[in-house]
Design a protein around this motif. Sequence first.
Motif, short mmCIF file in Angstrom:
data_model
loop_
_atom_site.label_atom_id
_atom_site.label_comp_id
_atom_site.label_asym_id
_atom_site.label_seq_id
_atom_site.Cartn_x
_atom_site.Cartn_y
_atom_site.Cartn_z
N GLU A 179 77.78 101.44 61.69
CA GLU A 179 78.75 102.35 60.18
C GLU A 179 79.82 102.77 61.19
OE1 GLU A 179 79.48 99.99 57.51
OE2 GLU A 179 77.36 99.60 56.54
N GLY A 218 77.80 95.22 58.02
CA GLY A 218 78.64 96.06 57.26
C GLY A 218 79.83 95.35 56.77
N ASP A 245 76.59 104.63 53.20
CA ASP A 245 76.34 103.26 54.11
C ASP A 245 75.32 103.76 55.48
OD1 ASP A 245 77.57 101.65 52.88
OD2 ASP A 245 79.22 102.19 52.59
N GLY A 280 72.23 100.26 50.03
CA GLY A 280 72.67 101.31 50.02
C GLY A 280 72.89 102.16 49.28
N THR A 320 72.52 104.05 57.89
CA THR A 320 71.86 103.29 58.28
C THR A 320 70.36 103.88 58.91
OG1 THR A 320 72.01 102.30 60.49
CG2 THR A 320 72.97 101.21 59.16
N ALA A 379 73.58 96.13 50.82
CA ALA A 379 74.68 96.67 49.74
C ALA A 379 73.86 97.54 48.97
CB ALA A 379 75.50 95.97 49.37
N ARG A 429 69.40 102.44 53.68
CA ARG A 429 69.83 101.63 54.37
C ARG A 429 68.58 102.05 55.92
NH1 ARG A 429 75.42 99.53 55.96
NH2 ARG A 429 73.99 97.93 56.58
#
Length: 291
Positions: free
Chosen positions: A241, A201, A263, A211, A265, A208, A97
Amino acid sequence: MTPGREAIRSKGWWAAQRWLLLRRASQLLVLSLFLSGPWFGLWIAKGNLASSLTFDLLPLSDPFVLLQSLAAGFMPALSGLLGAALVLVAYNLIGGRVFCAWVCPVNAVTDSAAWLRRRLAIKTGRVPDAATRYWLLGAVFGLAALSGSLVWETVNPVHLMQRSLIQGLAGALAGGMTMTLSVLLLVFLYDLLVASRGWCGHLCPMGAFYGLLGPKGLLRVAASQRAACNDCMDCFAVCPEPQVIRPALKQDGQVSPVILDRDCTACGRCIDVCAKNVFNFTHRFDQRSDS
């Protein structure tokens, strides 16, 4: 109080904005590599984020797009497979991410919506379930398989935005930017009025995917000075996030001060706005902590 104001007073303007500004510089640099050819005749990177050739030598391909192609029944060229493999290795080493914070051009749009939402003190809205983006990710591949085409790429705001910028004025005059502007406006208004950080998010299937791509990446943010935390909540206010912070900061379910959630970033915004210098960039094996 505006998040980061105390950090500006205690650390200075640059230290309280450093990682935000460096991210913007990174996003602009990536765009400029592609724009330098069609705009100025200096061909550094040909193509776009989906598939490119740098210096007529290095192929790079978005593995997310490549997997959609495979699902749709298309076998990519060898250069496409090699380019996707290079990207996979890079993001597995760094962290998937990181793409969202340091490369994705839509990040500036969603950050702007989050900033305006805070300024207008908008509290209403409903945030989707955290698993929604993974359902949408599955749907993207399912639609590609059923339709035999890259359905998602016709509305993917990331690639739409970059392609429109590469087309430039000619594309705008031809009406090529209409779809892009409409999609970006919807993303902006959704984040502003409906769900805080809702797109990146909770909905974006591309986020996704990345991630899932590099959950064991080396680059991490750590709450190494968590004993100094004064619970001002500025880090939670600016984090795209925020759920990733608590385990490391408050030792909620983990002892390590390193933010390990896939998640995260690695945007560094929590480092910027923290007046107590609780957070820092490090690697996932750094367990140093003041508590």
